[in-house]
Design a protein around this motif. Structure first.
Motif, PDB file in Angstrom:
ATOM      1  N   ASP A  47      45.034  44.944  56.565  1.00 47.02           N
ATOM      2  CA  ASP A  47      44.959  45.497  57.922  1.00 47.02           C
ATOM      3  C   ASP A  47      43.591  46.147  58.089  1.00 47.02           C
ATOM      4  O   ASP A  47      43.238  47.069  57.346  1.00 47.02           O
ATOM      5  CB  ASP A  47      46.079  46.524  58.112  1.00 47.02           C
ATOM      6  N   PRO A  48      42.785  45.709  59.057  1.00 48.29           N
ATOM      7  CA  PRO A  48      41.446  46.289  59.207  1.00 48.29           C
ATOM      8  C   PRO A  48      41.473  47.773  59.576  1.00 48.29           C
ATOM      9  O   PRO A  48      40.503  48.486  59.344  1.00 48.29           O
ATOM     10  CB  PRO A  48      40.809  45.467  60.320  1.00 48.29           C
ATOM     11  N   PHE A  49      42.589  48.242  60.122  1.00 53.13           N
ATOM     12  CA  PHE A  49      42.693  49.657  60.489  1.00 53.13           C
ATOM     13  C   PHE A  49      43.213  50.509  59.337  1.00 53.13           C
ATOM     14  O   PHE A  49      43.218  51.728  59.412  1.00 53.13           O
ATOM     15  CB  PHE A  49      43.592  49.819  61.716  1.00 53.13           C
ATOM     16  N   SER A  50      43.659  49.849  58.282  1.00 54.23           N
ATOM     17  CA  SER A  50      44.136  50.556  57.095  1.00 54.23           C
ATOM     18  C   SER A  50      43.707  49.776  55.856  1.00 54.23           C
ATOM     19  O   SER A  50      44.520  49.165  55.175  1.00 54.23           O
ATOM     20  CB  SER A  50      45.660  50.687  57.151  1.00 54.23           C
ATOM     21  N   PRO A  51      42.406  49.749  55.565  1.00 57.91           N
ATOM     22  CA  PRO A  51      41.916  48.943  54.438  1.00 57.91           C
ATOM     23  C   PRO A  51      42.365  49.504  53.091  1.00 57.91           C
ATOM     24  O   PRO A  51      42.768  50.665  52.980  1.00 57.91           O
ATOM     25  CB  PRO A  51      40.398  49.019  54.581  1.00 57.91           C
ATOM     26  N   VAL A  52      42.268  48.651  52.094  1.00 60.99           N
ATOM     27  CA  VAL A  52      42.600  49.065  50.736  1.00 60.99           C
ATOM     28  C   VAL A  52      41.606  50.130  50.285  1.00 60.99           C
ATOM     29  O   VAL A  52      40.404  50.030  50.542  1.00 60.99           O
ATOM     30  CB  VAL A  52      42.539  47.846  49.788  1.00 60.99           C
ATOM     31  N   ASP A  53      42.119  51.129  49.629  1.00 60.10           N
ATOM     32  CA  ASP A  53      41.285  52.214  49.118  1.00 60.10           C
ATOM     33  C   ASP A  53      40.323  51.672  48.054  1.00 60.10           C
ATOM     34  O   ASP A  53      40.722  50.929  47.150  1.00 60.10           O
ATOM     35  CB  ASP A  53      42.191  53.290  48.515  1.00 60.10           C
ATOM     36  N   ASN A  54      39.047  52.005  48.174  1.00 63.12           N
ATOM     37  CA  ASN A  54      38.040  51.528  47.220  1.00 63.12           C
ATOM     38  C   ASN A  54      38.370  51.935  45.792  1.00 63.12           C
ATOM     39  O   ASN A  54      38.189  51.162  44.856  1.00 63.12           O
ATOM     40  CB  ASN A  54      36.652  52.053  47.592  1.00 63.12           C
ATOM     41  N   GLN A  55      38.857  53.150  45.616  1.00 68.92           N
ATOM     42  CA  GLN A  55      39.188  53.624  44.273  1.00 68.92           C
ATOM     43  C   GLN A  55      40.322  52.797  43.674  1.00 68.92           C
ATOM     44  O   GLN A  55      40.311  52.485  42.487  1.00 68.92           O
ATOM     45  CB  GLN A  55      39.558  55.102  44.301  1.00 68.92           C
ATOM     46  N   ALA A  56      41.305  52.439  44.499  1.00 72.38           N
ATOM     47  CA  ALA A  56      42.415  51.626  44.012  1.00 72.38           C
ATOM     48  C   ALA A  56      41.928  50.242  43.603  1.00 72.38           C
ATOM     49  O   ALA A  56      42.342  49.695  42.572  1.00 72.38           O
ATOM     50  CB  ALA A  56      43.505  51.510  45.070  1.00 72.38           C
ATOM     51  N   MET A  57      41.025  49.667  44.395  1.00 70.83           N
ATOM     52  CA  MET A  57      40.484  48.344  44.079  1.00 70.83           C
ATOM     53  C   MET A  57      39.682  48.379  42.785  1.00 70.83           C
ATOM     54  O   MET A  57      39.812  47.509  41.927  1.00 70.83           O
ATOM     55  CB  MET A  57      39.610  47.857  45.238  1.00 70.83           C
ATOM     56  N   ILE A  58      38.860  49.402  42.608  1.00 76.22           N
ATOM     57  CA  ILE A  58      38.066  49.534  41.386  1.00 76.22           C
ATOM     58  C   ILE A  58      38.978  49.758  40.186  1.00 76.22           C
ATOM     59  O   ILE A  58      38.743  49.213  39.108  1.00 76.22           O
ATOM     60  CB  ILE A  58      37.028  50.667  41.534  1.00 76.22           C
TER      61      ILE A  58
END
Length: 99
Positions: free
Chosen positions: A41-52
């Protein structure tokens, strides 16, 4: 409007033995991550820290897997050397008793 059933152990599909034995590789992980990024969802993107954190965790698992392969190779070499030493010892014992 359609309803979505919550996920729980009662409505999860049963995996066959063949499916349970398959492991995800680096390509599968990258495909899942790319799909996740495309479909988010572009209005609720994945958290960068979670992705890393996901990428670091996968990297750790890949490193452990490579280390496991290397350790199996070392164990096989030690086993071969032990067998060779046992053969040499047996041959030297036989030659001494036959003298």
């Amino acid at each position: 409007m359609t309803s979505i059933a919550p996920v729980n152990s009662k409505n999860l599909p049963v995996l066959s033995k063949d499916m349970a034995d398959k492991k995800l590789g680096q390509t599968d992980f990258l495909r899942l991550m790319t799909t996740q990024l495309k479909e988010q969802d572009p209005f609720s993107p994945v958290d960068n820290q979670a992705m890393i954190a996901q990428m670091a965790q996968f990297s750790s698992v890949a490193g452990i897997s490579e280390m496991n392969v290397a350790l199996k190779s070392i164990a096989a070499q030690i086993g071969e050397q032990t067998a060779l030493l046992a053969d040499i010892k047996a041959a030297s014992t036989t030659s001494k008793s036959g003298e």
